[in-house]
Design an enzyme around this catalytic site. Structure first.
Site, PDB file in Angstrom:
ATOM      1  N   ILE A  35       0.839  -1.203   0.000  1.00 14.06           N
ATOM      2  CA  ILE A  35       0.000   0.000   0.000  1.00 14.06           C
ATOM      3  C   ILE A  35       0.876   1.257   0.000  1.00 14.06           C
ATOM      4  O   ILE A  35       0.620   2.202  -0.752  1.00 14.06           O
ATOM      5  CB  ILE A  35      -0.959   0.003   1.213  1.00 14.06           C
ATOM      6  N   LEU A  76       2.523   3.886   7.586  1.00 12.43           N
ATOM      7  CA  LEU A  76       2.027   2.572   7.152  1.00 12.43           C
ATOM      8  C   LEU A  76       2.957   1.428   7.539  1.00 12.43           C
ATOM      9  O   LEU A  76       2.550   0.262   7.461  1.00 12.43           O
ATOM     10  CB  LEU A  76       1.839   2.535   5.624  1.00 12.43           C
ATOM     11  N   TYR A 110      -1.704  -8.454  16.900  1.00  8.65           N
ATOM     12  CA  TYR A 110      -1.686  -7.474  15.790  1.00  8.65           C
ATOM     13  C   TYR A 110      -2.791  -6.442  15.990  1.00  8.65           C
ATOM     14  O   TYR A 110      -2.555  -5.224  15.933  1.00  8.65           O
ATOM     15  CB  TYR A 110      -1.866  -8.210  14.463  1.00  8.65           C
ATOM     16  N   LYS A 145      -2.600  -2.335  16.908  1.00  7.26           N
ATOM     17  CA  LYS A 145      -3.226  -1.261  16.120  1.00  7.26           C
ATOM     18  C   LYS A 145      -4.092  -0.370  17.020  1.00  7.26           C
ATOM     19  O   LYS A 145      -4.113   0.850  16.866  1.00  7.26           O
ATOM     20  CB  LYS A 145      -4.068  -1.862  14.982  1.00  7.26           C
ATOM     21  N   ASN A 188      -9.933  -5.350   3.823  1.00  7.00           N
ATOM     22  CA  ASN A 188      -8.960  -6.250   3.206  1.00  7.00           C
ATOM     23  C   ASN A 188      -8.553  -5.653   1.858  1.00  7.00           C
ATOM     24  O   ASN A 188      -9.361  -5.614   0.931  1.00  7.00           O
ATOM     25  CB  ASN A 188      -9.564  -7.645   3.053  1.00  7.00           C
ATOM     26  N   VAL A 248      -5.408 -13.868   0.558  1.00  2.68           N
ATOM     27  CA  VAL A 248      -6.101 -14.926  -0.178  1.00  2.68           C
ATOM     28  C   VAL A 248      -6.222 -14.584  -1.669  1.00  2.68           C
ATOM     29  O   VAL A 248      -6.166 -15.476  -2.518  1.00  2.68           O
ATOM     30  CB  VAL A 248      -7.481 -15.232   0.472  1.00  2.68           C
ATOM     31  N   ARG A 284     -15.361 -11.446   3.737  1.00  2.00           N
ATOM     32  CA  ARG A 284     -14.445 -10.330   3.947  1.00  2.00           C
ATOM     33  C   ARG A 284     -14.899  -9.158   3.076  1.00  2.00           C
ATOM     34  O   ARG A 284     -15.642  -9.336   2.109  1.00  2.00           O
ATOM     35  CB  ARG A 284     -13.004 -10.721   3.549  1.00  2.00           C
ATOM     36  N   GLY A 334      -9.606 -19.877  14.644  1.00  2.00           N
ATOM     37  CA  GLY A 334      -9.304 -18.451  14.873  1.00  2.00           C
ATOM     38  C   GLY A 334      -9.725 -17.538  13.742  1.00  2.00           C
ATOM     39  O   GLY A 334      -9.676 -16.323  13.894  1.00  2.00           O
ATOM     40  N   ASP A 335     -10.108 -18.083  12.575  1.00  2.00           N
ATOM     41  CA  ASP A 335     -10.550 -17.210  11.485  1.00  2.00           C
ATOM     42  C   ASP A 335     -11.887 -16.577  11.857  1.00  2.00           C
ATOM     43  O   ASP A 335     -12.809 -17.272  12.298  1.00  2.00           O
ATOM     44  CB  ASP A 335     -10.731 -18.026  10.191  1.00  2.00           C
TER      45      ASP A 335
HETATM   46  N1  LIG Z   1      -3.069  -5.204   3.182  1.00  2.00           N
HETATM   47  C1  LIG Z   1      -4.174  -5.154   3.928  1.00  2.00           C
HETATM   48  O1  LIG Z   1      -5.193  -5.779   3.598  1.00  2.00           O
HETATM   49  C2  LIG Z   1      -4.225  -4.293   5.167  1.00  2.00           C
HETATM   50  C3  LIG Z   1      -5.407  -4.261   5.906  1.00  2.00           C
HETATM   51  C4  LIG Z   1      -5.473  -3.477   7.052  1.00  2.00           C
HETATM   52  C5  LIG Z   1      -4.390  -2.728   7.436  1.00  2.00           C
HETATM   53  N2  LIG Z   1      -3.231  -2.788   6.722  1.00  2.00           N
HETATM   54  C6  LIG Z   1      -2.106  -1.965   7.174  1.00  2.00           C
HETATM   55  O2  LIG Z   1      -1.599  -1.219   6.076  1.00  2.00           O
HETATM   56  C7  LIG Z   1      -0.198  -0.973   6.273  1.00  2.00           C
HETATM   57  C8  LIG Z   1       0.584  -1.401   5.040  1.00  2.00           C
HETATM   58  O3  LIG Z   1       0.420  -2.801   4.860  1.00  2.00           O
HETATM   59  P1  LIG Z   1       0.739  -3.561   3.498  1.00  2.00           P
HETATM   60  O4  LIG Z   1      -0.383  -4.481   3.226  1.00  2.00           O
HETATM   61  O5  LIG Z   1       1.166  -2.579   2.467  1.00  2.00           O
HETATM   62  O6  LIG Z   1       1.958  -4.483   3.957  1.00  2.00           O
HETATM   63  P2  LIG Z   1       3.486  -4.539   3.485  1.00  2.00           P
HETATM   64  O7  LIG Z   1       4.155  -5.606   4.287  1.00  2.00           O
HETATM   65  O8  LIG Z   1       3.563  -4.629   1.996  1.00  2.00           O
HETATM   66  O9  LIG Z   1       4.020  -3.104   3.937  1.00  2.00           O
HETATM   67  C9  LIG Z   1       4.602  -2.839   5.192  1.00  2.00           C
HETATM   68  C10 LIG Z   1       5.945  -2.168   4.953  1.00  2.00           C
HETATM   69  O10 LIG Z   1       6.534  -1.853   6.221  1.00  2.00           O
HETATM   70  C11 LIG Z   1       7.894  -2.203   6.201  1.00  2.00           C
HETATM   71  N3  LIG Z   1       8.302  -2.489   7.568  1.00  2.00           N
HETATM   72  C12 LIG Z   1       7.943  -3.548   8.338  1.00  2.00           C
HETATM   73  N4  LIG Z   1       8.523  -3.465   9.551  1.00  2.00           N
HETATM   74  C13 LIG Z   1       9.252  -2.313   9.538  1.00  2.00           C
HETATM   75  C14 LIG Z   1      10.087  -1.668  10.500  1.00  2.00           C
HETATM   76  N5  LIG Z   1      10.264  -2.193  11.726  1.00  2.00           N
HETATM   77  N6  LIG Z   1      10.692  -0.509  10.157  1.00  2.00           N
HETATM   78  C15 LIG Z   1      10.517   0.033   8.915  1.00  2.00           C
HETATM   79  N7  LIG Z   1       9.741  -0.531   7.970  1.00  2.00           N
HETATM   80  C16 LIG Z   1       9.124  -1.692   8.282  1.00  2.00           C
HETATM   81  C17 LIG Z   1       7.989  -3.412   5.285  1.00  2.00           C
HETATM   82  O11 LIG Z   1       9.286  -3.615   4.729  1.00  2.00           O
HETATM   83  C18 LIG Z   1       6.956  -3.071   4.226  1.00  2.00           C
HETATM   84  O12 LIG Z   1       7.534  -2.368   3.145  1.00  2.00           O
HETATM   85  C19 LIG Z   1       0.188  -1.714   7.545  1.00  2.00           C
HETATM   86  O13 LIG Z   1       0.172  -0.808   8.617  1.00  2.00           O
HETATM   87  C20 LIG Z   1      -0.919  -2.749   7.703  1.00  2.00           C
HETATM   88  O14 LIG Z   1      -1.080  -3.142   9.046  1.00  2.00           O
HETATM   89  C21 LIG Z   1      -3.116  -3.545   5.593  1.00  2.00           C
END
Ligand SMILES: NC(=O)c1ccc[n+]([C@@H]2O[C@H](COP(=O)([O-])OP(=O)(O)OC[C@H]3O[C@@H](n4cnc5c(N)ncnc54)[C@H](O)[C@@H]3O)[C@@H](O)[C@H]2O)c1
Length: 304
Positions: free
Chosen positions: A12, A70, A138, A142, A167, A181, A205, A265-266
């Site tokens: 993202i 993020l 997790y 948050k 999602n 998924v 979802r 747990g799902d």
């Molecule tokens: N993808 C989804 O469906 C979804 C849903 C709800 C929330 N989120 C949230 O959106 C955000 C982005 O998620 P995503 O899906 O792009 O995942 P992603 O794993 O692609 O992105 C997370 C990024 O954070 C970096 N990262 C992880 N730990 C780190 C650290 N300690 N220091 C610096 N960088 C670090 C990773 O290298 C990665 O580039 C997250 O906060 C996630 O919790 C995602």
């Protein structure tokens, strides 16, 4: 304006970086590249841990107006296996980013949360003011991140907006995220490998397309929505079995998943109500699941 994006190399975050540049902002990124690999040559990327105390000095020197946070440990399952590692990145990392933003004199932090914070909700779609019932480390991390953001607003006047994401699927996604998924079905169906649907396939979802999510970040970066949490989802539910059919159609593959026992747990069902997001931020999901899956499958195919 100057925008700092943490998790800039992630699924993202990398799309958020693209959008911020398209909107004419000056962008820098923070990412330790632990899972993200989407790096642009034309954007300054600080390869560092968000929990590193040295971050504050660097952010203060760059002086962003807005920080879009993020970076996170993103897997519910990993958080259950290693809650301390999850808390280190998601709780200490968020506290560190808030402190850095405050030290830099930033106007606002946009905090990225997840619909996992609602646990098993009373009713669907879940409104943004529903009770928070985290059912995993997790989700707890948050909730804690948002508590910290609210506290910084009270204590220091650093504004925040929380975006609670459903999602998220789309190009550049990985199997580890909350819509993993989609990746798993896509890669298997394009590769001619078998797919599995757990339980009766009726688990639901709320799938939201990544470019719609990016639009919510662009809106939240403005003045509106300070001190509030917004749902970034469609309010619609899609069953696992329906999702399989849609991915199979987009991949022009047979819609014949194997059945597997339900996974402990799902959560049985989820969708989040974007009414307040529409009202305050003017945000709406625009890309239908069918359409977004065609884009996602095309991207996955281009990588094979
Ligand atoms: N993808 C989804 O469906 C979804 C849903 C709800 C929330 N989120 C949230 O959106 C955000 C982005 O998620 P995503 O899906 O792009 O995942 P992603 O794993 O692609 O992105 C997370 C990024 O954070 C970096 N990262 C992880 N730990 C780190 C650290 N300690 N220091 C610096 N960088 C670090 C990773 O290298 C990665 O580039 C997250 O906060 C996630 O919790 C995602």
């Amino acid at each position: 304006m100057r925008v700092l994006v943490t998790g800039a190399a992630g699924f993202i975050g990398s799309h958020v970086v693209d959008r911020m540049l398209d909107d004419g902002h000056e962008v820098a990124g923070v990412d330790d590249l632990s899972s993200g690999a989407n790096v642009r040559d034309d954007v300054e990327l600080w390869r560092t841990d968000v929990a590193d105390p040295a971050l504050a000095g660097r952010v203060a020197a760059w002086r962003p107006e807005v920080v879009l946070h993020l970076a996170a440990q993103v897997s519910v399952r990993v958080s259950v296996g290693d809650p301390l590692a999850d808390a280190r990145t998601n709780v200490l990392g968020t506290a560190n980013v808030l402190e850095a933003a405050h030290a830099a004199g930033a106007r606002k932090v946009v905090f990225t949360s997840s619909c996992a914070v609602y646990g098993v909700p009373d009713a669907l779609p879940v409104p943004a003011d529903a009770p928070l019932r985290p059912a995993s480390p997790y989700a707890a991390s948050k909730v804690t991140g948002e508590v910290y953001a609210r506290m910084y607003r009270e204590l220091h006047g650093l504004d925040f907006t929380t975006l609670t994401l459903a999602n998220v699927y789309g190009p550049r996604q990985t199997p580890e995220g909350e819509a993993g998924v989609v990746s798993i079905f896509t890669d298997a169906l394009l590769g001619g490998r078998p797919t599995r649907v757990f339980g009766d396939g009726k688990q639901t979802r709320d799938y939201v397309y990544v470019l719609d999510v990016v639009d919510a970040f662009a809106r939240a970066a403005g003045e509106k929505g300070g001190g509030e949490r917004f749902n970034v989802g469609t309010g619609l539910q899609t069953t696992d079995r329906e999702l399989h059919t849609l991915v199979a159609r987009a991949a022009e593959a047979a819609d014949e998943p194997e059945s597997a026992p339900p996974r402990l747990g799902d959560l049985p069902a989820m969708s989040i109500d974007p009414a307040a997001t529409r009202e305050v931020l003017g945000w709406e999901p625009r890309v239908e699941l069918r359409e977004g899956l065609v884009e996602t499958v095309a991207w996955a195919r281009s990588r094979v």
